[in-house]
Design a protein around this motif. Structure first.
Motif, PDB file in Angstrom:
ATOM      1  N   HIS A  95      86.862  -4.451  15.105  1.00 29.83           N
ATOM      2  CA  HIS A  95      85.992  -3.476  14.451  1.00 29.83           C
ATOM      3  C   HIS A  95      85.590  -2.365  15.423  1.00 29.83           C
ATOM      4  O   HIS A  95      85.504  -1.191  15.042  1.00 29.83           O
ATOM      5  CB  HIS A  95      84.757  -4.165  13.872  1.00 29.83           C
ATOM      6  CG  HIS A  95      85.055  -5.012  12.668  1.00 29.83           C
ATOM      7  ND1 HIS A  95      85.572  -6.271  12.775  1.00 29.83           N
ATOM      8  CD2 HIS A  95      84.918  -4.756  11.342  1.00 29.83           C
ATOM      9  CE1 HIS A  95      85.744  -6.780  11.558  1.00 29.83           C
ATOM     10  NE2 HIS A  95      85.364  -5.875  10.668  1.00 29.83           N
ATOM     11  N   HIS A 102      93.763  -4.432  12.149  1.00 30.24           N
ATOM     12  CA  HIS A 102      92.680  -5.377  11.872  1.00 30.24           C
ATOM     13  C   HIS A 102      92.996  -6.237  10.659  1.00 30.24           C
ATOM     14  O   HIS A 102      92.862  -7.469  10.697  1.00 30.24           O
ATOM     15  CB  HIS A 102      91.379  -4.610  11.656  1.00 30.24           C
ATOM     16  CG  HIS A 102      90.311  -5.403  10.973  1.00 30.24           C
ATOM     17  ND1 HIS A 102      89.862  -6.620  11.439  1.00 30.24           N
ATOM     18  CD2 HIS A 102      89.603  -5.157   9.823  1.00 30.24           C
ATOM     19  CE1 HIS A 102      88.921  -7.094  10.634  1.00 30.24           C
ATOM     20  NE2 HIS A 102      88.764  -6.233   9.645  1.00 30.24           N
ATOM     21  N   THR A 119      86.237 -15.872  12.127  1.00 25.20           N
ATOM     22  CA  THR A 119      85.282 -14.914  11.577  1.00 25.20           C
ATOM     23  C   THR A 119      85.685 -13.504  11.989  1.00 25.20           C
ATOM     24  O   THR A 119      86.581 -13.328  12.817  1.00 25.20           O
ATOM     25  CB  THR A 119      83.860 -15.224  12.091  1.00 25.20           C
ATOM     26  OG1 THR A 119      83.888 -15.255  13.524  1.00 25.20           O
ATOM     27  CG2 THR A 119      83.367 -16.567  11.565  1.00 25.20           C
ATOM     28  N   PRO A 120      85.054 -12.477  11.406  1.00 29.50           N
ATOM     29  CA  PRO A 120      85.437 -11.098  11.749  1.00 29.50           C
ATOM     30  C   PRO A 120      85.439 -10.877  13.257  1.00 29.50           C
ATOM     31  O   PRO A 120      84.482 -11.218  13.948  1.00 29.50           O
ATOM     32  CB  PRO A 120      84.344 -10.258  11.068  1.00 29.50           C
ATOM     33  CG  PRO A 120      83.906 -11.095   9.910  1.00 29.50           C
ATOM     34  CD  PRO A 120      83.981 -12.519  10.402  1.00 29.50           C
ATOM     35  N   HIS A 126      82.976  -1.758   6.073  1.00 33.30           N
ATOM     36  CA  HIS A 126      84.151  -1.247   5.353  1.00 33.30           C
ATOM     37  C   HIS A 126      83.756  -0.292   4.220  1.00 33.30           C
ATOM     38  O   HIS A 126      84.474   0.685   3.967  1.00 33.30           O
ATOM     39  CB  HIS A 126      84.981  -2.417   4.836  1.00 33.30           C
ATOM     40  CG  HIS A 126      85.723  -3.141   5.924  1.00 33.30           C
ATOM     41  ND1 HIS A 126      86.964  -2.744   6.370  1.00 33.30           N
ATOM     42  CD2 HIS A 126      85.377  -4.215   6.679  1.00 33.30           C
ATOM     43  CE1 HIS A 126      87.360  -3.554   7.340  1.00 33.30           C
ATOM     44  NE2 HIS A 126      86.411  -4.452   7.542  1.00 33.30           N
ATOM     45  N   ASP A 179      77.858 -13.789  15.648  1.00 34.82           N
ATOM     46  CA  ASP A 179      79.157 -14.427  15.865  1.00 34.82           C
ATOM     47  C   ASP A 179      78.969 -15.880  16.280  1.00 34.82           C
ATOM     48  O   ASP A 179      78.276 -16.179  17.239  1.00 34.82           O
ATOM     49  CB  ASP A 179      79.927 -13.669  16.940  1.00 34.82           C
ATOM     50  CG  ASP A 179      81.395 -14.078  16.991  1.00 34.82           C
ATOM     51  OD1 ASP A 179      81.892 -14.610  15.987  1.00 34.82           O
ATOM     52  OD2 ASP A 179      82.026 -13.864  18.036  1.00 34.82           O
ATOM     53  N   MET A 230      77.422  -7.743  13.800  1.00 39.87           N
ATOM     54  CA  MET A 230      78.448  -8.791  13.719  1.00 39.87           C
ATOM     55  C   MET A 230      78.479  -9.605  15.008  1.00 39.87           C
ATOM     56  O   MET A 230      78.622 -10.832  14.985  1.00 39.87           O
ATOM     57  CB  MET A 230      79.827  -8.167  13.479  1.00 39.87           C
ATOM     58  CG  MET A 230      80.051  -7.585  12.100  1.00 39.87           C
ATOM     59  SD  MET A 230      81.748  -6.934  11.957  1.00 39.87           S
ATOM     60  CE  MET A 230      81.438  -5.469  10.983  1.00 39.87           C
ATOM     61  N   GLN A 250      76.747 -11.970   8.817  1.00 35.30           N
ATOM     62  CA  GLN A 250      77.961 -11.361   9.345  1.00 35.30           C
ATOM     63  C   GLN A 250      78.833 -10.818   8.218  1.00 35.30           C
ATOM     64  O   GLN A 250      79.399  -9.723   8.327  1.00 35.30           O
ATOM     65  CB  GLN A 250      78.739 -12.379  10.171  1.00 35.30           C
ATOM     66  CG  GLN A 250      79.895 -11.764  10.961  1.00 35.30           C
ATOM     67  CD  GLN A 250      80.555 -12.765  11.859  1.00 35.30           C
ATOM     68  OE1 GLN A 250      81.119 -13.740  11.375  1.00 35.30           O
ATOM     69  NE2 GLN A 250      80.513 -12.550  13.165  1.00 35.30           N
ATOM     70  N   ASP A 296      79.963  -6.998   7.749  1.00 36.22           N
ATOM     71  CA  ASP A 296      81.390  -6.692   7.631  1.00 36.22           C
ATOM     72  C   ASP A 296      81.653  -5.858   6.374  1.00 36.22           C
ATOM     73  O   ASP A 296      82.352  -4.833   6.409  1.00 36.22           O
ATOM     74  CB  ASP A 296      82.173  -8.003   7.589  1.00 36.22           C
ATOM     75  CG  ASP A 296      83.679  -7.798   7.692  1.00 36.22           C
ATOM     76  OD1 ASP A 296      84.107  -6.731   8.169  1.00 36.22           O
ATOM     77  OD2 ASP A 296      84.425  -8.709   7.296  1.00 36.22           O
ATOM     78  N   LYS A 297      81.083  -6.284   5.262  1.00 33.93           N
ATOM     79  CA  LYS A 297      81.256  -5.551   4.004  1.00 33.93           C
ATOM     80  C   LYS A 297      80.669  -4.145   4.112  1.00 33.93           C
ATOM     81  O   LYS A 297      81.310  -3.158   3.704  1.00 33.93           O
ATOM     82  CB  LYS A 297      80.580  -6.319   2.865  1.00 33.93           C
ATOM     83  CG  LYS A 297      80.681  -5.622   1.507  1.00 33.93           C
ATOM     84  CD  LYS A 297      80.014  -6.460   0.424  1.00 33.93           C
ATOM     85  CE  LYS A 297      80.077  -5.758  -0.934  1.00 33.93           C
ATOM     86  NZ  LYS A 297      79.427  -6.576  -1.987  1.00 33.93           N
TER      87      LYS A 297
END
Length: 255
Positions: A196, A218, A190-191, A148, A130, A126, A140, A144-145
């Protein structure tokens, strides 16, 4: 009635009122709708409710929302038209906050050291993407997916994995949700890598309470970012929100 159901009813009710005004000829194509603050005051609802109502109309092509300017009438409803509704980004993120917070708590005592290392690698991915272009945004999102879903897998609970997978499926398939997340990306929201990293640190502590708090913090920040994505000063306010969240995480010792 639950909070989500009540909120859902309010934004749909407002969307129907605005839809009726468009159909009645109160506004012409090209007209600017009243400002978000004015709509909230006039109808006695919150500004997030106004945003969800406007997004519901935007998805169907009735209004065009221009950051820094407002919502403009793009198309007028026909006699056979009616407003349609899907899961919104706000509803979805509220559900994620509840479900993924508990998933993190359960995963804290089950994740292996190898899985924690994989989470670190996803956070690094990530960070590498960025602020990049469209390909970087796609990479990204994928990282991210995966981050999680890996935590969901760490619960060792098939039902929890299925629930988190379904939330992420709806994130991409619901037009309202996809549109608002697109707006957030356009506003460079963005994340947040630090958030994280804080989640991984909490998971490494093997403390379910810390893991739950880090995940919920978060996703609460995600809700804030989605709100800022539709504000008139979206970019600047989003940057300030991210800085504030980073400072808060530093004070709690999660970074």
């Amino acid at each position: 009635m639950s909070q989500v159901q009540s909120h859902d009813r309010l934004y749909q009710e407002l969307a129907r009122k605005l839809f009726a005004q468009l159909a009645s000829g109160k506004f012409k194509i090209g007209d600017r709708l009243p400002a978000e603050r004015d709509l909230a005051d006039t109808h006695g609802v919150s500004r997030p409710t106004v945003r969800e109502a406007i997004i519901a109309l935007e998805v169907q092509g009735y209004v065009d929302v221009r950051v820094g300017s407002g919502a403009y009438v793009k198309k007028l409803p026909g006699a056979a038209d009616a407003p349609e509704f899907n899961v919104t980004a706000f509803e979805l993120t509220e559900a994620r906050l509840l479900i993924e917070g508990e998933a993190a708590a359960l995963a804290a005592t089950n994740l292996t050291d190898d899985e924690l290392d994989q989470l670190d690698a996803l956070v690094a991915r990530m960070a590498e993407t960025d602020g990049g272009g469209r390909e970087d945004v796609s990479a990204q999102f994928a990282a991210d997916k995966a981050f999680h879903l890996l935590i969901a897998g760490g619960t060792r609970n098939a039902a929890m994995v299925h629930a988190v997978e379904e939330l992420w499926r709806m994130r991409a398939s619901s037009p309202e949700s996809a549109l608002l997340h697109d707006k957030a990306r356009d506003a460079k929201v963005t994340p947040v890598v630090d958030e994280h990293s804080a989640i991984v640190a909490a998971l490494r502590s093997r403390d379910p309470g810390l893991a739950r708090s880090a995940m919920r913090a978060h996703l609460a920040a995600v809700l804030d970012h989605l709100l800022f994505a539709t504000e008139e000063q979206a970019v600047e306010e989003a940057r300030q929100a991210i800085a504030s969240k980073r400072a808060r995480f530093s004070r709690t010792g999660l970074l």
